[in-house]
Write a protein that holds these residues in place. Structure first.
Motif, PDB file in Angstrom:
ATOM      1  N   GLN A 153      22.915  56.453  51.959  1.00 53.53           N
ATOM      2  CA  GLN A 153      22.051  57.572  52.318  1.00 53.53           C
ATOM      3  C   GLN A 153      20.616  57.318  51.885  1.00 53.53           C
ATOM      4  O   GLN A 153      20.294  57.399  50.701  1.00 53.53           O
ATOM      5  N   PRO A 154      19.725  56.996  52.812  1.00 52.94           N
ATOM      6  CA  PRO A 154      19.991  56.685  54.218  1.00 52.94           C
ATOM      7  C   PRO A 154      20.550  55.280  54.332  1.00 52.94           C
ATOM      8  O   PRO A 154      20.399  54.469  53.415  1.00 52.94           O
ATOM      9  N   PRO A 155      21.162  54.925  55.458  1.00 52.94           N
ATOM     10  CA  PRO A 155      21.791  53.597  55.591  1.00 52.94           C
ATOM     11  C   PRO A 155      20.742  52.493  55.520  1.00 52.94           C
ATOM     12  O   PRO A 155      19.765  52.515  56.276  1.00 52.94           O
ATOM     13  N   ARG A 156      20.957  51.536  54.654  1.00 52.38           N
ATOM     14  CA  ARG A 156      20.026  50.421  54.549  1.00 52.38           C
ATOM     15  C   ARG A 156      20.716  49.229  53.906  1.00 52.38           C
ATOM     16  O   ARG A 156      21.662  49.390  53.122  1.00 52.38           O
ATOM     17  N   LEU A 157      20.226  48.049  54.243  1.00 55.36           N
ATOM     18  CA  LEU A 157      20.680  46.796  53.644  1.00 55.36           C
ATOM     19  C   LEU A 157      19.483  46.200  52.914  1.00 55.36           C
ATOM     20  O   LEU A 157      18.391  46.087  53.483  1.00 55.36           O
ATOM     21  N   VAL A 158      19.669  45.811  51.668  1.00 54.64           N
ATOM     22  CA  VAL A 158      18.582  45.295  50.826  1.00 54.64           C
ATOM     23  C   VAL A 158      18.904  43.868  50.427  1.00 54.64           C
ATOM     24  O   VAL A 158      20.020  43.576  49.958  1.00 54.64           O
ATOM     25  N   VAL A 159      17.921  42.959  50.612  1.00 50.76           N
ATOM     26  CA  VAL A 159      18.068  41.555  50.220  1.00 50.76           C
ATOM     27  C   VAL A 159      16.875  41.203  49.334  1.00 50.76           C
ATOM     28  O   VAL A 159      15.719  41.380  49.732  1.00 50.76           O
ATOM     29  N   PRO A 187      12.472  43.112  68.082  1.00 46.38           N
ATOM     30  CA  PRO A 187      11.207  42.405  67.850  1.00 46.38           C
ATOM     31  C   PRO A 187      11.214  41.678  66.517  1.00 46.38           C
ATOM     32  O   PRO A 187      12.026  41.951  65.623  1.00 46.38           O
ATOM     33  N   ALA A 188      10.279  40.753  66.380  1.00 43.25           N
ATOM     34  CA  ALA A 188      10.062  40.092  65.087  1.00 43.25           C
ATOM     35  C   ALA A 188       9.207  40.998  64.207  1.00 43.25           C
ATOM     36  O   ALA A 188       8.367  41.762  64.696  1.00 43.25           O
ATOM     37  N   TRP A 189       9.431  40.917  62.878  1.00 44.36           N
ATOM     38  CA  TRP A 189       8.694  41.743  61.915  1.00 44.36           C
ATOM     39  C   TRP A 189       7.910  40.810  60.999  1.00 44.36           C
ATOM     40  O   TRP A 189       8.465  40.248  60.055  1.00 44.36           O
ATOM     41  N   PRO A 190       6.613  40.604  61.234  1.00 42.83           N
ATOM     42  CA  PRO A 190       5.816  39.752  60.341  1.00 42.83           C
ATOM     43  C   PRO A 190       5.608  40.450  58.987  1.00 42.83           C
ATOM     44  O   PRO A 190       5.541  41.680  58.909  1.00 42.83           O
ATOM     45  N   LEU A 217      18.649  49.485  64.835  1.00 42.88           N
ATOM     46  CA  LEU A 217      17.692  49.068  63.814  1.00 42.88           C
ATOM     47  C   LEU A 217      16.449  49.951  63.920  1.00 42.88           C
ATOM     48  O   LEU A 217      15.817  50.016  64.972  1.00 42.88           O
ATOM     49  N   GLN A 218      16.112  50.617  62.834  1.00 45.17           N
ATOM     50  CA  GLN A 218      14.945  51.494  62.853  1.00 45.17           C
ATOM     51  C   GLN A 218      13.667  50.761  62.453  1.00 45.17           C
ATOM     52  O   GLN A 218      12.623  50.927  63.068  1.00 45.17           O
ATOM     53  N   SER A 251      20.673  52.819  61.584  1.00 46.83           N
ATOM     54  CA  SER A 251      21.284  54.127  61.834  1.00 46.83           C
ATOM     55  C   SER A 251      22.662  54.227  61.193  1.00 46.83           C
ATOM     56  O   SER A 251      23.076  55.289  60.742  1.00 46.83           O
ATOM     57  N   ARG A 252      23.383  53.075  61.172  1.00 43.75           N
ATOM     58  CA  ARG A 252      24.657  52.961  60.476  1.00 43.75           C
ATOM     59  C   ARG A 252      24.765  51.567  59.899  1.00 43.75           C
ATOM     60  O   ARG A 252      24.051  50.661  60.303  1.00 43.75           O
ATOM     61  N   LEU A 253      25.658  51.402  58.937  1.00 42.01           N
ATOM     62  CA  LEU A 253      25.795  50.105  58.285  1.00 42.01           C
ATOM     63  C   LEU A 253      26.843  49.263  59.006  1.00 42.01           C
ATOM     64  O   LEU A 253      28.037  49.609  59.017  1.00 42.01           O
TER      65      LEU A 253
END
Length: 631
Positions: A116-122, A75-78, A27-28, A46-48
């Motif tokens: 490209q680049p690897p990402r998940l969107v919600v 870590p948590a991301w506020p 996780l970046q 880095s990868r899906l």
């Protein structure tokens, strides 16, 4: 306000790109966005990995990554987001789960991956005010994610005020939400959000800024009187605050845009509207290092510019541009600075030296693009030509003719360049710039081009061409151009041997000059002299005398005065009015120290005296003959 439905709560799940090894996934970061109607959570990886998505409750979305075991705790991301509170991660035996914690009940609009680049969107949106329908007993089939590069689904309309009032947002998130609505042009929703902020957080430091923004909304809606009253309330409610300073600047801007709004007499809260320059200068003196002081300085320069105080505005803006400024403010100040310099150059004309001094004193702050702007180069080129610096003027005009973007600027440069070429005797080059006349798209510029073309035709002994060009009566000739037009027409008609038409043209030239302005232009003097000369040739001495006397009356210091006085003496002599003729010749002797005119007047007087003596002796002789013939 647009209203629309949102998706019902459903349990969603999906599987993506199975088979990735756990150690190959990292996780970046987690990013958040707010898109007016929905919140977006983006997982940069880095990868899906494979994932499943489900709704644990109304305010929690779970994203499960089966088989993914990160080497270290995540870590948590506020989030500073109107709808999303934070994203935290938890390990399980079968993998890792990302918990998206929401600030209010919401629905999942969509979820998809990008390679490209690897990402998940919600994407999640606030739930409607009505309770959602019960989810189906069995989960539906996995939703297929959109292909990479596919057009995103259409965004639903902004949430209603009822939905907004149910969002339990912290101050910063609510303020960010309101600012987004303001920038997106949803003024009613922005106003509601700002009002909620003031109701819920009246003691927050941003309260004065929020109150000023509410006044900005009124102004944007064209409610100028209401906006002015709102700004005045900010000044009274939050004295000395940033919102109060901004409100004072806005009130000064309102004075520029909408002068004459009714304000309470002597109410100090309205001082910036009644006395903008004085109030803004006090603001700058009281807060010299505040960024708002520079905004006030810009407004001072703008007020001065609108009042016609171009030199004062130029000094104010020059001082401002010498300070460290935000880029947007610098661009505004530079734009105002260029307008002020243009006004100074226009006001300085026709004083060529003053134009050049003003331009070279202030050109250092101009961008390179402005150095080929006809607003500046045209008066500079004219000044060079006026001072006899033809080479410099030609160089600037050629640059304008080649690079000016606006057709009118190119055409004006061509006209001035043609006039210079013509004055230098370069007729071929001048003709190339002036033909065909239809190349000048603006009627006013075409009229000027025809005047130059007619002058060129007369120099080339082609009076018929000049007559055809100058008889175009449908062009918008200015008063000064009318004088030039009739003068040139008189010359053309005389060259064609049409003396009556030439006299008529010169008389029209005189009439146009008397109507044009209180002091007739110098060309009228030449029209009167030419008309008098031709009227004498046409044996009309009374009309000629009238033209000459009119010339002496309108141009008492004319260099043609000695010639005109001699012509009047000739007319008087032809009428046998020796006393009048002698008076004109004596005037020539008294007014001129030039030996030429002295000798010429003396010879004329001597001849006049001789003729007078001859007539007297002849009359005596005739009388004696008559007496001798009597018995």
């Amino acid at each position: 306000m647009r209203r629309g439905g949102v998706l019902l709560l459903v349990l969603l799940w999906g599987a993506q790109l199975s088979g990735a090894l756990a150690e190959e996934i990292a996780l970046q970061r987690v990013r958040f966005g707010w898109h007016t109607t929905f919140a977006r959570v983006v997982f940069d990886l880095s990868r899906l990995p494979a994932y499943r998505l489900r709704l644990a409750d109304a305010t929690t979305v779970l994203v499960e990554f089966p088989g993914w075991q990160p080497a270290a705790a995540l870590p948590a991301w506020p989030a500073r987001n109107p709808l999303v509170r934070e994203v935290r991660f938890a390990r399980r035996d079968d993998g890792t789960v990302a918990v998206i914690a929401l600030r209010a009940p919401a629905t999942v609009q969509r979820h998809f991956t990008m390679a490209q680049p690897p990402r998940l969107v919600v994407d999640v949106a606030a739930a409607p005010s009505a309770p959602p329908a019960a989810p189906p007993a069995a989960p539906p089939a996995a939703a297929a994610p959109p292909a990479v590069g596919a057009a995103p689904a259409a965004s639903p309309p902004p949430p209603t005020e009822a939905v907004l009032s149910r969002l339990d947002l912290p101050p910063l998130a609510l303020l960010q939400y309101a600012e987004r609505q303001w920038k997106d042009g949803h003024l009613d929703l922005a106003a509601r959000a700002y009002e909620l902020f003031l109701q819920r957080f009246p003691q927050e430091a941003q309260a004065s800024l929020v109150a000023a923004r509410l006044a900005d909304i009124l102004r944007a809606e064209g409610k100028h009187a209401e906006a002015l009253a709102a700004y005045a309330r900010v000044v009274t409610t939050y004295p000395g605050s940033e919102g109060a300073l901004i409100s004072q600047i806005r009130m000064a801007e309102l004075h520029l845009a909408v002068p004459g709004l009714p304000v309470p007499a002597e109410d100090p809260a309205y001082a910036a509207y009644r006395r903008p320059l004085e109030t803004l200068r006090q603001l700058v003196a009281s807060h010299p290092v505040s960024p708002l002081a520079n905004v006030a300085r810009l407004t001072i320069g703008t007020v001065q510019l609108q009042r016609g105080e171009a030199r004062q505005a130029l000094a104010t803006l020059q001082d401002l541009l010498g300070r460290p400024l935000a880029e947007s403010l610098r661009q505004e100040a530079l734009s105002a600075y260029q307008r002020a310099l243009a006004q100074v150059l226009t006001a300085a004309q026709p004083d060529a030296v003053e134009v050049l001094q003003a331009f070279f004193a202030h050109k250092g702050l101009l961008p390179e693009t402005a150095l080929v702007d006809p607003t500046f180069l045209m008066p500079v080129a004219k000044s060079y030509a006026q001072l006899g610096l033809e080479a410099e003027a030609v160089a600037l005009l050629q640059l304008l003719h080649e690079r000016a973007q606006a057709p009118a600027a190119r055409e004006q440069a061509a006209l001035l360049l043609a006039a210079l070429r013509l004055a230098q005797g370069e007729r071929r080059q001048a003709k190339a710039l002036l033909e065909p006349p239809q190349r000048f798209t603006t009627p006013a510029l075409r009229a000027k081009a025809l005047l130059l073309r007619s002058k060129l035709a007369l120099e080339e002994k082609q009076p018929a061409i000049a007559v055809r060009a100058l008889r175009e009566a449908d062009l918008p000739w200015t008063p000064a151009e009318e004088v030039s037009r009739w003068f040139l027409l008189g010359q053309a008609y005389e060259a064609l041997g049409q003396a009556p038409a030439a006299v008529d043209a010169w008389q029209r030239c005189v009439a146009a000059g008397s109507i044009a302005q209180e002091k007739p232009p110098a060309l009228v003097e030449r029209c009167l002299f030419a008309a008098g000369r031709l009227l004498l040739r046409l044996q009309q001495p009374e009309a000629a005398q009238h033209a000459y006397e009119q010339l002496l009356q309108q141009f008492p210091d004319s260099p043609l005065r000695p010639s005109v006085l001699l012509q009047l003496a000739n007319i008087a002599q032809a009428r046998h009015d020796a006393a009048k003729a002698a008076a004109w010749l004596t005037t020539v002797q008294k007014e001129n120290d030039d030996p030429f005119w002295q000798r010429l007047a003396a010879a004329f007087l001597e001849d006049l005296q001789w003729q007078q003596q001859f007539r007297e002796r002849l009359a005596t002789f005739q009388q004696r003959l008559l007496e001798g013939a009597q018995p």
